[in-house]
Write an enzyme that holds these catalytic residues in place. Structure first.
Site, short mmCIF file in Angstrom:
data_model
loop_
_atom_site.label_atom_id
_atom_site.label_comp_id
_atom_site.label_asym_id
_atom_site.label_seq_id
_atom_site.Cartn_x
_atom_site.Cartn_y
_atom_site.Cartn_z
N HIS A 52 6.31 -15.00 -22.46
CA HIS A 52 5.39 -16.10 -22.20
C HIS A 52 4.37 -15.64 -21.17
CE1 HIS A 52 8.10 -19.70 -23.55
NE2 HIS A 52 8.17 -18.67 -24.39
N GLU A 54 3.36 -16.92 -18.41
CA GLU A 54 3.81 -17.02 -17.03
C GLU A 54 4.74 -15.87 -16.66
OE1 GLU A 54 3.83 -21.34 -18.71
OE2 GLU A 54 4.09 -19.30 -19.46
N CYS A 82 7.27 -24.20 -19.60
CA CYS A 82 8.55 -24.61 -20.18
C CYS A 82 9.66 -24.43 -19.13
CB CYS A 82 8.86 -23.78 -21.42
SG CYS A 82 9.23 -22.04 -21.05
N CYS A 85 10.10 -20.70 -17.89
CA CYS A 85 9.03 -20.27 -16.99
C CYS A 85 9.09 -21.02 -15.66
CB CYS A 85 7.68 -20.44 -17.66
SG CYS A 85 7.48 -19.35 -19.09
#
Length: 157
Positions: A52, A54, A82, A85
């Site tokens: 992801h 992040e 999410c 993260c």
């Protein structure tokens, strides 16, 4: 520096994700006005569920700082993180997260839950939302509309 300027850098990362058919989320990590980490979603490209935006930005910033504690750092992310993260943000000790648009389906910074400010955890993260919200929201909605249309066309063949 104005938060919009850093969010614009995160938005550029989201556009990179879009250009490779990834969910268009971008993130940057900044400390004292200097960008230490950048990331855009690469889960499909890398075949990695942890790729992801992040997570990639956190790894890059930690490497640049030479340690896992990102004290005094701020993250700018185009879409609400999410749970994975958000957990990494807390563990990295990031000071503040600026969020472009909420994610009502998987957001873990106020939408479904708020991991960043859960009093049971040993670190709390400041949150500011709505930075470039219209642009960030439009990018996400457009991506998913096109994806649904493509799937619909494939199913009708």
């Amino acid at each position: 520096m104005n938060p919009d300027n850093f969010m614009l850098e995160a938005f550029k990362e989201a556009e990179k994700a879009l250009s490779i058919n990834e969910v268009p989320i971008g993130a940057i990590i900044e400390k004292d006005g200097i960008i230490l980490g950048r990331g855009h979603n690469k889960t499909e490209t890398a075949k990695d569920p942890t790729a992801h935006a992040e997570m990639i930005a956190i790894r890059e910033a930690a490497q640049k700082l030479g340690g896992w504690r990102l004290l005094g750092c701020r993250m700018y992310v185009t879409t609400e993180p999410c749970s994975m993260c958000a957990g990494a943000i807390v563990l990295a000790r990031i000071e503040k997260v600026f969020i472009g648009t909420p994610d009502p389906k998987t957001g873990a910074c106020g939408s479904l839950m708020n991991i960043l400010q859960d009093e049971r955890l040993n670190h709390s993260v400041q949150i500011e939302t709505g930075i470039m919200q219209q642009q960030c929201e439009k990018l996400m909605k457009s991506f998913f509309q096109k994806l649904r249309k493509k799937k619909s066309e494939e199913n009708s063949i």
